[in-house]
Scaffold this motif. Structure first.
Motif, PDB file in Angstrom:
ATOM      1  N   ARG A  78       0.870  -1.857  -0.097  1.00  0.00           N
ATOM      2  CA  ARG A  78      -0.007  -0.115   0.329  1.00  0.00           C
ATOM      3  C   ARG A  78       0.747   1.207  -0.049  1.00  0.00           C
ATOM      4  O   ARG A  78      -0.240   1.894   1.053  1.00  0.00           O
ATOM      5  CB  ARG A  78      -0.876   0.182   1.164  1.00  0.00           C
ATOM      6  N   ALA A  79       2.008   1.005  -0.433  1.00  0.00           N
ATOM      7  CA  ALA A  79       3.518   2.338  -0.086  1.00  0.00           C
ATOM      8  C   ALA A  79       2.683   3.508  -1.272  1.00  0.00           C
ATOM      9  O   ALA A  79       2.534   4.312  -0.712  1.00  0.00           O
ATOM     10  CB  ALA A  79       4.521   2.484  -0.904  1.00  0.00           C
ATOM     11  N   PHE A  80       1.998   3.177  -2.068  1.00  0.00           N
ATOM     12  CA  PHE A  80       1.475   4.044  -2.970  1.00  0.00           C
ATOM     13  C   PHE A  80       0.061   4.926  -2.243  1.00  0.00           C
ATOM     14  O   PHE A  80       0.120   6.217  -2.468  1.00  0.00           O
ATOM     15  CB  PHE A  80       1.466   4.227  -4.597  1.00  0.00           C
ATOM     16  N   ASP A  81      -0.506   4.258  -2.119  1.00  0.00           N
ATOM     17  CA  ASP A  81      -2.169   4.433  -1.625  1.00  0.00           C
ATOM     18  C   ASP A  81      -1.737   5.674   0.112  1.00  0.00           C
ATOM     19  O   ASP A  81      -2.635   6.543   0.429  1.00  0.00           O
ATOM     20  CB  ASP A  81      -3.151   4.114  -0.829  1.00  0.00           C
ATOM     21  N   GLU A  82      -0.856   5.035   0.626  1.00  0.00           N
ATOM     22  CA  GLU A  82      -0.563   5.223   1.651  1.00  0.00           C
ATOM     23  C   GLU A  82       0.634   6.980   1.063  1.00  0.00           C
ATOM     24  O   GLU A  82      -0.163   8.089   2.247  1.00  0.00           O
ATOM     25  CB  GLU A  82       0.590   5.108   2.042  1.00  0.00           C
ATOM     26  N   PHE A  83       1.824   7.050   0.694  1.00  0.00           N
ATOM     27  CA  PHE A  83       2.229   7.505   0.839  1.00  0.00           C
ATOM     28  C   PHE A  83       1.588   8.892   0.121  1.00  0.00           C
ATOM     29  O   PHE A  83       1.366  10.351   0.581  1.00  0.00           O
ATOM     30  CB  PHE A  83       3.568   7.770  -0.546  1.00  0.00           C
ATOM     31  N   ILE A  84       0.386   8.857  -0.934  1.00  0.00           N
ATOM     32  CA  ILE A  84      -0.022  10.152  -1.925  1.00  0.00           C
ATOM     33  C   ILE A  84      -1.357  10.355  -0.630  1.00  0.00           C
ATOM     34  O   ILE A  84      -1.644  11.704  -0.492  1.00  0.00           O
ATOM     35  CB  ILE A  84      -1.381   9.186  -3.019  1.00  0.00           C
ATOM     36  N   ALA A  85      -2.168  10.087   0.508  1.00  0.00           N
ATOM     37  CA  ALA A  85      -2.882  10.674   1.040  1.00  0.00           C
ATOM     38  C   ALA A  85      -2.353  10.693   1.769  1.00  0.00           C
ATOM     39  O   ALA A  85      -2.418  11.848   1.974  1.00  0.00           O
ATOM     40  CB  ALA A  85      -3.199   9.016   1.648  1.00  0.00           C
ATOM     41  N   ALA A  86      -1.244  10.995   2.310  1.00  0.00           N
ATOM     42  CA  ALA A  86      -0.188  11.608   3.406  1.00  0.00           C
ATOM     43  C   ALA A  86       0.193  12.685   3.059  1.00  0.00           C
ATOM     44  O   ALA A  86       0.633  14.504   3.352  1.00  0.00           O
ATOM     45  CB  ALA A  86       0.443  10.944   3.527  1.00  0.00           C
ATOM     46  N   ALA A  87       0.887  12.647   1.731  1.00  0.00           N
ATOM     47  CA  ALA A  87       0.970  13.470   0.642  1.00  0.00           C
ATOM     48  C   ALA A  87      -0.141  15.503   0.141  1.00  0.00           C
ATOM     49  O   ALA A  87      -0.341  16.212   0.125  1.00  0.00           O
ATOM     50  CB  ALA A  87       2.012  13.587  -0.669  1.00  0.00           C
ATOM     51  N   ARG A  88      -1.281  14.773   0.317  1.00  0.00           N
ATOM     52  CA  ARG A  88      -2.160  15.460  -0.077  1.00  0.00           C
ATOM     53  C   ARG A  88      -2.848  16.020   0.999  1.00  0.00           C
ATOM     54  O   ARG A  88      -2.791  17.213   1.320  1.00  0.00           O
ATOM     55  CB  ARG A  88      -3.861  14.603  -0.047  1.00  0.00           C
ATOM     56  N   ASP A  89      -2.292  15.868   2.215  1.00  0.00           N
ATOM     57  CA  ASP A  89      -2.676  16.753   3.918  1.00  0.00           C
ATOM     58  C   ASP A  89      -1.258  17.832   3.458  1.00  0.00           C
ATOM     59  O   ASP A  89      -1.594  18.431   5.138  1.00  0.00           O
ATOM     60  CB  ASP A  89      -2.562  15.387   4.807  1.00  0.00           C
ATOM     61  N   VAL A  90      -0.326  17.757   3.200  1.00  0.00           N
ATOM     62  CA  VAL A  90       0.906  19.799   3.190  1.00  0.00           C
ATOM     63  C   VAL A  90       0.289  20.213   2.676  1.00  0.00           C
ATOM     64  O   VAL A  90       0.216  19.954   0.972  1.00  0.00           O
ATOM     65  CB  VAL A  90       1.936  18.465   2.548  1.00  0.00           C
ATOM     66  N   PRO A  91      -0.053  21.414   2.844  1.00  0.00           N
ATOM     67  CA  PRO A  91      -1.083  22.017   2.660  1.00  0.00           C
ATOM     68  C   PRO A  91       0.066  22.182   1.239  1.00  0.00           C
ATOM     69  O   PRO A  91      -0.531  23.801   0.231  1.00  0.00           O
ATOM     70  CB  PRO A  91      -1.121  23.376   3.830  1.00  0.00           C
ATOM     71  N   GLU A  92       1.528  22.737   1.635  1.00  0.00           N
ATOM     72  CA  GLU A  92       2.183  23.440   0.588  1.00  0.00           C
ATOM     73  C   GLU A  92       2.551  22.599  -0.900  1.00  0.00           C
ATOM     74  O   GLU A  92       3.245  23.024  -1.801  1.00  0.00           O
ATOM     75  CB  GLU A  92       3.423  24.129   1.032  1.00  0.00           C
ATOM     76  N   VAL A  93       2.073  21.101  -0.802  1.00  0.00           N
ATOM     77  CA  VAL A  93       1.471  20.590  -1.645  1.00  0.00           C
ATOM     78  C   VAL A  93       1.107  21.029  -2.654  1.00  0.00           C
ATOM     79  O   VAL A  93      -0.893  21.084  -2.737  1.00  0.00           O
ATOM     80  CB  VAL A  93       2.226  19.233  -1.590  1.00  0.00           C
ATOM     81  N   ILE A  94       1.448  21.350  -3.684  1.00  0.00           N
ATOM     82  CA  ILE A  94       0.325  22.071  -4.886  1.00  0.00           C
ATOM     83  C   ILE A  94      -0.232  21.369  -6.414  1.00  0.00           C
ATOM     84  O   ILE A  94      -1.122  20.959  -6.949  1.00  0.00           O
ATOM     85  CB  ILE A  94       0.882  23.499  -5.515  1.00  0.00           C
ATOM     86  N   GLY A  95       0.955  20.032  -5.980  1.00  0.00           N
ATOM     87  CA  GLY A  95       0.735  19.126  -6.626  1.00  0.00           C
ATOM     88  C   GLY A  95       1.963  18.211  -6.891  1.00  0.00           C
ATOM     89  O   GLY A  95       2.351  17.743  -5.544  1.00  0.00           O
ATOM     90  N   ILE A  96       0.388  16.820  -7.373  1.00  0.00           N
ATOM     91  CA  ILE A  96       1.136  15.289  -7.183  1.00  0.00           C
ATOM     92  C   ILE A  96       0.570  14.380  -8.521  1.00  0.00           C
ATOM     93  O   ILE A  96      -0.358  14.389  -9.043  1.00  0.00           O
ATOM     94  CB  ILE A  96       0.462  14.402  -6.041  1.00  0.00           C
ATOM     95  N   GLU A  97       2.377  13.742  -8.494  1.00  0.00           N
ATOM     96  CA  GLU A  97       1.945  13.443 -10.259  1.00  0.00           C
ATOM     97  C   GLU A  97       2.787  11.874  -9.994  1.00  0.00           C
ATOM     98  O   GLU A  97       3.380  11.479  -8.669  1.00  0.00           O
ATOM     99  CB  GLU A  97       3.011  13.767 -11.087  1.00  0.00           C
TER     100      GLU A  97
END
Length: 151
Positions: A78-97
């Motif tokens: 579940r590495a991808f799903d868990e990483f993406i979910a956590a990255a979405r919670d970082v307010p300064e992250v404006i893009g995830i690809e």
């Protein structure tokens, strides 16, 4: 799917998103009613996803932009799903690809200054799960930035 009139509308609209609809219709060579119908048709078909503001983060005081490339530890299913979910919670992250290849993901991060960037990196980015490798690329200048398409 798109004809020449649709392409003209999109070209002028992308070049100047804030144009008054009457001016946009005139420049595209259609009537305002035709413009409205065509835009609604492009929305319904998914060509136009949304209308909205384009925000210049620098004008809001964010002077630093960093692109981070991550390779994840893929021993965890579940590495991808868990990483993406956590990255979405970082307010300064404006893009995830996500990518296929050596790099798994890229995050685009903004910060007010280098001190703010250091705090974000140490406290929020390095706390993300399943990181095997990270590479940071600091934006120096933007040579070309366009939402335009070869219509």
């Amino acid at each position: 799917m798109l004809d020449d009139s649709d392409r003209r509308i999109l070209r002028h609209w992308l070049a100047e998103p804030g144009l008054d609809r009457a001016v946009l219709a005139e420049r595209a060579g259609v009537t305002p009613a035709t413009l409205w119908r065509r835009i609604e048709k492009m929305k319904a078909s998914g060509v136009v996803k949304a209308e909205g503001a384009v925000i210049d983060w620098r004008a809001l005081g964010y002077a630093v932009e960093v692109s981070l490339r991550f390779t994840l530890d893929k021993t965890e299913p579940r590495a991808f799903d868990e990483f993406i979910a956590a990255a979405r919670d970082v307010p300064e992250v404006i893009g995830i690809e996500t990518f296929l290849g050596r790099v798994d993901l890229r995050l685009n991060v903004i910060a007010r200054d280098m001190g703010h960037w250091t705090m974000i990196y140490r406290e929020r980015i390095l706390a993300l799960p399943h990181i095997a490798e990270v590479e940071a690329l600091m934006l120096v200048s933007t040579i070309k930035e366009s939402a335009g398409l070869p219509l």
